[in-house]
Design a protein around this motif. Sequence first.
Motif, PDB file in Angstrom:
ATOM      1  N   GLY A  54       0.819  -1.214   0.000  1.00  0.00           N
ATOM      2  CA  GLY A  54       0.000   0.000   0.000  1.00  0.00           C
ATOM      3  C   GLY A  54       0.849   1.257   0.000  1.00  0.00           C
ATOM      4  O   GLY A  54       0.586   2.207  -0.757  1.00  0.00           O
ATOM      5  N   ILE A  55       1.887   1.285   0.842  1.00  0.00           N
ATOM      6  CA  ILE A  55       2.784   2.457   0.852  1.00  0.00           C
ATOM      7  C   ILE A  55       3.516   2.556  -0.481  1.00  0.00           C
ATOM      8  O   ILE A  55       3.679   3.645  -1.041  1.00  0.00           O
ATOM      9  CB  ILE A  55       3.824   2.361   1.991  1.00  0.00           C
ATOM     10  N   TYR A  56       3.955   1.393  -0.966  1.00  0.00           N
ATOM     11  CA  TYR A  56       4.685   1.387  -2.239  1.00  0.00           C
ATOM     12  C   TYR A  56       3.821   1.951  -3.367  1.00  0.00           C
ATOM     13  O   TYR A  56       4.277   2.783  -4.159  1.00  0.00           O
ATOM     14  CB  TYR A  56       5.130  -0.036  -2.567  1.00  0.00           C
ATOM     15  N   MET A  57       2.558   1.517  -3.428  1.00  0.00           N
ATOM     16  CA  MET A  57       1.679   2.009  -4.485  1.00  0.00           C
ATOM     17  C   MET A  57       1.476   3.515  -4.355  1.00  0.00           C
ATOM     18  O   MET A  57       1.486   4.246  -5.349  1.00  0.00           O
ATOM     19  CB  MET A  57       0.330   1.304  -4.435  1.00  0.00           C
ATOM     20  N   LEU A  58       1.281   3.988  -3.126  1.00  0.00           N
ATOM     21  CA  LEU A  58       1.120   5.423  -2.907  1.00  0.00           C
ATOM     22  C   LEU A  58       2.328   6.185  -3.439  1.00  0.00           C
ATOM     23  O   LEU A  58       2.183   7.185  -4.165  1.00  0.00           O
ATOM     24  CB  LEU A  58       0.919   5.716  -1.420  1.00  0.00           C
ATOM     25  N   LEU A  59       3.524   5.728  -3.095  1.00  0.00           N
ATOM     26  CA  LEU A  59       4.739   6.444  -3.488  1.00  0.00           C
ATOM     27  C   LEU A  59       4.967   6.377  -4.992  1.00  0.00           C
ATOM     28  O   LEU A  59       5.468   7.329  -5.599  1.00  0.00           O
ATOM     29  CB  LEU A  59       5.934   5.871  -2.719  1.00  0.00           C
ATOM     30  N   VAL A  60       4.595   5.270  -5.613  1.00  0.00           N
ATOM     31  CA  VAL A  60       4.686   5.177  -7.068  1.00  0.00           C
ATOM     32  C   VAL A  60       3.704   6.144  -7.718  1.00  0.00           C
ATOM     33  O   VAL A  60       4.026   6.836  -8.695  1.00  0.00           O
ATOM     34  CB  VAL A  60       4.435   3.730  -7.539  1.00  0.00           C
ATOM     35  N   LEU A  61       2.476   6.223  -7.159  1.00  0.00           N
ATOM     36  CA  LEU A  61       1.486   7.163  -7.682  1.00  0.00           C
ATOM     37  C   LEU A  61       1.938   8.612  -7.495  1.00  0.00           C
ATOM     38  O   LEU A  61       1.536   9.498  -8.255  1.00  0.00           O
ATOM     39  CB  LEU A  61       0.139   6.951  -6.988  1.00  0.00           C
ATOM     40  N   MET A  62       2.796   8.834  -6.488  1.00  0.00           N
ATOM     41  CA  MET A  62       3.334  10.172  -6.260  1.00  0.00           C
ATOM     42  C   MET A  62       4.533  10.451  -7.161  1.00  0.00           C
ATOM     43  O   MET A  62       5.186  11.489  -7.030  1.00  0.00           O
ATOM     44  CB  MET A  62       3.729  10.336  -4.783  1.00  0.00           C
ATOM     45  N   ASP A  63       4.821   9.492  -8.072  1.00  0.00           N
ATOM     46  CA  ASP A  63       5.867   9.626  -9.089  1.00  0.00           C
ATOM     47  C   ASP A  63       7.280   9.590  -8.531  1.00  0.00           C
ATOM     48  O   ASP A  63       8.202  10.185  -9.101  1.00  0.00           O
ATOM     49  CB  ASP A  63       5.677  10.906  -9.914  1.00  0.00           C
TER      50      ASP A  63
END
Length: 825
Positions: free
Chosen positions: A120-129
């Motif tokens: 979940g954190i990883y996806m958030l940070l990827v979405l934050m580019d």
Amino acid sequence: MSSKPATASPNDFFYNLDQKKQHIIALLILFLIPLFLFTATTIGGKELQRHDITQWRASAESIFEYRETYGEEPLWSTNMFGGMPSFVVSTKNTVPHFVDVESLFKSIYPAFQFWVLLSGIYMLLVLMDFRTLSAVFGSLLFGLTTYIPIIITAGHNSKFRALAYITWVIAAYWLITRKDKKLSGLLLFSVAFTAELSANHPQITYYFFYLLFFIWIYDSWVAYKENRLKDWGVVTAILAVGVVIGIFGHAPRFLPLQEYTAFSIRGGSAIMETTGLGSDYAFAWSQGIKETFTLIVPEFMGGASPEYWGGKSFTSGPHYLGALALPFLLIGLFRKKSPYMWIFFSTGVLAILFAWGGNFRILNEFAFDYIPLFDKFRAPETWLILTAFCFSIVAVYGFDWLGDWISQKKKADLKPLYVPLGLTVVILAFLFIQVNSMNYTRPGEVENIANQIAQQNQVSPENPQVKQRAESYVQTEMVPERKDKAKSDLLRLTIFLIIGGAVIYLVYNATLSLGWGMLILVLLTAFDMINVGKRYIPDNVIVAGNVDAVQTIESQRRDFDTFIEDHIAEDSSYPYRVLPLLDNPFSNAIPSYFYPTIGGYNGAKLSIIQDVIDQNGPLFKSQYGLNPNLLSLLNVKYLTYQPGLNIPGFEAVFQGEGRTVYENQNVLPKAYFVDSVITVQDPKEAYNFLNPGEIDFAKTAVVETSESLSSKEDTTSSVEVSNYTGPEISMNINRAEPGFLVLSEIYYPAGWIAELNGEEIPIYKTNYLLRGMEIPAGEHELELRFEPQSYHLGIILAWISLVVQLLLATLLTFIWFKNRKESGA
């Protein structure tokens, strides 16, 4: 930002991979992490024996028994605090949901929850580019903060699950507001929010919604400045729909709990005239101001109890954030220009101030009095988990900036790092000064040891020799060990900072490629966090895989437990209750596994029972230390204590293992008629009648009502309890005169129905915490059932939520196949 630097060197093995392969490697690292931290339980076939899980299982025994007997949810629990709604303790999901998948991974706990959290954190940070390895770095900082293994080993499953799912809620917010993925974002947001609520830890949800609220406020301001309010209104509406669908998904528990809150200690006390927790109770476990340095020096205050010497009564460990979090957080603050970074940082700082609780009252008393719901939660140090999350994101900004700076630098110039790394050195020097100047003693510690010495030697604690001996013991036996632990961890921090600095320098001068350098820093962080996290996983919580909570509880069975269990319902259709004075009765649920008690273990018990069992409450107001008349009223037949207890009406009936069971010879029956009724409208007035010597409960009832009630003496009356399951009670009644019936069951207005011969009659709040009913003359059948409408409405709403989510998933699948077909894939 791109996952691949614009100027990746030819020998940069990682950043020359395509994005898909980068993600696979990153997720593989995150997948393996729980296997290293909890090796014994994830791949070693062992299990965690957790205190809170054992307590929960004991507290839920009457619920499990009802399920096994009747095949449905009881909704009312009978074995703790005289009775309480079961959804506060345990309620099965009656509507399927994604969270049910968790049960498939029970044998490797806590691996699945870790995967949810880290991904979940990883996806958030990827979405934050952010770069792939930057996202891994941030995932490890937060996912491995020591608070996580601490709550896992303590058995705070709901808190851990709430932390895991909230990361997906925030990621879904980013997907809806930043990407052209409104439908998929709505589906993810609603599913994640339902899962978050199903974790049933509103404190965590409440804390993280501060962050979401601040981000939403800023996004609204940007939309206003850019004249995009109409579009932003649509986005906000989608978020609102997601919240509603999410709440609907958890409605079978959410609605009853919301209803329950007003009657629990979280809703305040009529006696104390509060609408939430008392501030002193709520501010227990406030983080010490100086103790905040444990974010980077875990054993700055000794680590976990008993070595811990900070201001809290005890602790299982610190909120360690990792050695490398410090320099990268400072790099982010000084070098990265991003308003969102400052939102994360400011929220993290605010969370620290809230975590200080009673140590920073000027802010926290104001928040307690004026911020909605702030007074519903206790243990302010829990706010630090929000700090850990926010500061991890800020550190990612610094980590990612470093990658940009190195891959795009035009000339060899280290000046941009002078201020953040220089400030890191200054903080390190300050900590060295602190470690060598602190006194390493707890407030009141010398006095407590002096009292123990005085007791052992039968002298006054004010004796100068006793005080000197106590002071000497603390300074020679305790302080050196504490100081060594702080120095050792500070040295450890220094070593990690030096290694991290060396890696940065090697990447800077191109000795190491950017990919290798960042990967080394990621692995260094993982090693650091796992190494410290393992400190707070006690060896005694790892048990054989075939040992469950019931076995653990049964292993604590004593001979007098069996005696009480065998006699608790003797010659009656219902079990009497017990006051287990031997077992810290109001913070221990183990006795409640064996027999119903007026004690137990729950952080949100009904306020009326808390008012009575409080140490200053009427239960303990008596020359005997206990109020025997109140115990009789509460249907308490047995009391466990040491030999020699002298309370009128209580006789020793069993002696075993150095402990005694006392039987109450004057215990009142479950249901009985009184000769007279006193009506009051003020709860305080009713409460005062509970004090010793005020009234004879066997003859008089105190009812809180504005109605005119009466009861006549009737020597021919009879009450027979024909059926008692807890959520259903049936009685056969015979009266020659109208009368008032007292039922020794805890009063709870939201869901209890009483029917006399099939017609509903009112239930009155009687004797402050029990139930009472007016009964006319004649033969009657009285039935009481617990049927909260909020629960049944919740089931309907949960099905609606599930159907909507399935329709969204179907629509998205259809669109995906359609797009593939049109593109010829």
